[in-house]
Scaffold this motif. Structure first.
Motif, PDB file in Angstrom:
ATOM      1  N   UNK A 137      60.300  52.224  62.629  1.00 33.09           N
ATOM      2  CA  UNK A 137      59.939  51.015  61.880  1.00 33.09           C
ATOM      3  C   UNK A 137      59.015  50.184  62.761  1.00 33.09           C
ATOM      4  N   UNK A 138      57.809  49.898  62.264  1.00 32.25           N
ATOM      5  CA  UNK A 138      56.788  49.168  63.007  1.00 32.25           C
ATOM      6  C   UNK A 138      56.523  47.841  62.318  1.00 32.25           C
ATOM      7  N   UNK A 139      56.600  46.759  63.083  1.00 30.09           N
ATOM      8  CA  UNK A 139      56.317  45.423  62.533  1.00 30.09           C
ATOM      9  C   UNK A 139      54.804  45.214  62.513  1.00 30.09           C
ATOM     10  N   UNK A 140      54.247  45.077  61.300  1.00 28.98           N
ATOM     11  CA  UNK A 140      52.849  44.717  61.141  1.00 28.98           C
ATOM     12  C   UNK A 140      52.769  43.259  60.696  1.00 28.98           C
ATOM     13  N   UNK A 141      51.583  42.762  60.417  1.00 28.02           N
ATOM     14  CA  UNK A 141      51.442  41.340  60.125  1.00 28.02           C
ATOM     15  C   UNK A 141      52.117  40.946  58.820  1.00 28.02           C
ATOM     16  N   UNK A 142      51.957  41.759  57.773  1.00 24.23           N
ATOM     17  CA  UNK A 142      52.489  41.386  56.461  1.00 24.23           C
ATOM     18  C   UNK A 142      53.546  42.350  55.933  1.00 24.23           C
ATOM     19  N   UNK A 143      53.885  43.344  56.734  1.00 22.83           N
ATOM     20  CA  UNK A 143      54.861  44.314  56.255  1.00 22.83           C
ATOM     21  C   UNK A 143      55.529  45.004  57.428  1.00 22.83           C
ATOM     22  N   UNK A 144      56.618  45.691  57.112  1.00 19.26           N
ATOM     23  CA  UNK A 144      57.224  46.661  58.024  1.00 19.26           C
ATOM     24  C   UNK A 144      56.773  48.044  57.577  1.00 19.26           C
ATOM     25  N   UNK A 145      56.211  48.793  58.481  1.00 14.76           N
ATOM     26  CA  UNK A 145      55.843  50.179  58.202  1.00 14.76           C
ATOM     27  C   UNK A 145      57.032  51.061  58.573  1.00 14.76           C
ATOM     28  N   UNK A 146      57.573  51.764  57.592  1.00 12.31           N
ATOM     29  CA  UNK A 146      58.731  52.638  57.802  1.00 12.31           C
ATOM     30  C   UNK A 146      58.249  54.069  57.619  1.00 12.31           C
TER      31      UNK A 146
END
Length: 335
Positions: free
Chosen positions: A319-328
Motif C-alpha cells: 500500500x503506497x500513500x500518494x497525494x490523493x489516493x492509496x495505491x493498493x
C-alpha cells in the motif's frame, strides 16, 4: 428412500429446492470421509438432481490417500455415479508442504473442482461442510483478527463461486447417524486428529469445552450469531455501494492494483472505512484474503496521517500513500 426422510435428507432437499429448477447439475466433492459420503448418498437419492462426483488427492498422506480414492471409486461404481479423480501436481504438493498448507491445499482442491464443473457443464460445486466446521471457522477467524466477513463464516450458497453447502447447518452427529443408518462405507482421515493443527484443536479441545461449560445448544447458537454477522456485512456492503461507490477506483493497465480515493475514504463512517480497506486488500490479494483488523487499521492509519511516498507491506500486498489516493497493489516480488 422411505416416505419419511432422515433429517439430513430433509435438510439437503430444502436447500436443493432453492436452486433454479433447470440448474441443478452438481459436482459433489467426495473425500471418502463420512460427511462427503453422506452428502453423495443424499444427492443421489433426490429427484431432479444430476450429479458428478469429484475426488482430489492432495498427495500428502501416502498410502492412505490411495485407499480413500479406491473406496470412492467402488461406491460410485456401485451407485452408478460418474467419478472424476484428480491429484495435486508436484508444484502444488511442494507448495502445500511449506507454510500455509491448509490454504494452499484448499486452493488446489477448489481449482480442480471448478475445472470439473466447467468440463462437465454442471452448475454447482457441493461440499460437505457442516455445523461444527462453521463454528470452528468462526473461532479461527476470530483469533486471527478477522472482520465481519471472516467472522460470518461460510455461506450455504455462493452464486458467484458456484458453491453449494447444503449440510452447513447440520450437526456432525446428524451426519454420523445418517451414515450409521444407511451403513455407508467411509474412511476417517487420521490427520484430523493431529492437534498440531489449529482447526483440530478447535474441534477436539475448544468446542467440547464450550459444550461442557454452556451446554449443547451453545454451538448452534454461535452458528446463528454468525448468520447475523453475515447479514450485517451485507447491509454494510449495500450502504457502501449506495453512499460511496467510487471510493475504490480500478486502475486500467495496472493488473490487480486498485486505488482508495482519500477524500471519499476519510469522509466515511469508521465501519465503512474498514470495509473499503478490506475490499481493496481482498481485490488485490484474492478472495478470502480480506486482511486482519490490524492490517485494515494500518491501511487507515496510512490514509490519515502519512505523507505521500510512505508505504507499507501487508503479506503479499503493498500500500503506497500518494497525494490523493492509496495505491493498493501486489507486493513487487509477486507482480
Amino acid at each position: 428412500m422411505s416416505a419419511r426422510l432422515h433429517p439430513l435428507a430433509e435438510r439437503v432437499s430444502a436447500w436443493v429446492a432453492r436452486l433454479p429448477a433447470r440448474r441443478r447439475g452438481v459436482v459433489v466433492a467426495v473425500s471418502g470421509g463420512p460427511d462427503s459420503m453422506a452428502l453423495l448418498d443424499v444427492l443421489k437419492l433426490l429427484p431432479g438432481v444430476k450429479i458428478v462426483a469429484a475426488h482430489f488427492d492432495h498427495r500428502l498422506r501416502r498410502g492412505a490417500s490411495g485407499a480413500d480414492r479406491r473406496l470412492v471409486e467402488r461406491v460410485c461404481a456401485r451407485i452408478g455415479v460418474e467419478l472424476v479423480s484428480g491429484s495435486a501436481t508436484d508444484v502444488e504438493r511442494a507448495a502445500m508442504l511449506g507454510s500455509g498448507m491448509e490454504n494452499r491445499a484448499r486452493q488446489a482442491r477448489y481449482g480442480f473442482l471448478e475445472a470439473v464443473r466447467k468440463s462437465k457443464r454442471m452448475h454447482w460445486i457441493a461440499t460437505a461442510h457442516h455445523l461444527e466446521d462453521q463454528v470452528e471457522t468462526f473461532f479461527l477467524h476470530l483469533f486471527r483478527g478477522a472482520g465481519l466477513a471472516g467472522l460470518g463464516g461460510m455461506e450455504p450458497i455462493e452464486p458467484g463461486r458456484r458453491l453449494f453447502r447444503p449440510i452447513l447447518g447440520a450437526p456432525k452427529q446428524e451426519i454420523l447417524d445418517y451414515v450409521a443408518r444407511g451403513r455407508l462405507a467411509c474412511r476417517h482421515d487420521a490427520t484430523n486428529l493431529d492437534l498440531a493443527r489449529s482447526r483440530n484443536r478447535a474441534r477436539w479441545k475448544l468446542l467440547p469445552a464450550i459444550r461442557e461449560s454452556f451446554g449443547e445448544p451453545a454451538v448452534p447458537a454461535i452458528a446463528r450469531a454468525m448468520e447475523l454477522l453475515r447479514g450485517a456485512e451485507e447491509a454494510l456492503e449495500l450502504w457502501m455501494d449506495r453512499e460511496s461507490p467510487g471510493v475504490i477506483e480500478p486502475l486500467p493497465g495496472r493488473g490487480r492494483a486498485v486505488g482508495l480515493v482519500l477524500g471519499q475514504l476519510l469522509a466515511l463512517p469508521l465501519a465503512l472505512r474498514r470495509l473499503a480497506a478490506r475490499r481493496a486488500l481482498s481485490r488485490v490479494a484474492g478472495p478470502g484474503h480480506e486482511g486482519t483488523l490490524a492490517q485494515v487499521e494500518a491501511v487507515l492509519e496510512l490514509a490519515r496521517r502519512s505523507v505521500p511516498g510512505k508505504r507499507l507491506e501487508l503479506g503479499g500486498v503493498e500500500v503506497l500513500r500518494e497525494r490523493t489516493r492509496l495505491l493498493v497493489r501486489p507486493a513487487r516480488r509477486q507482480q
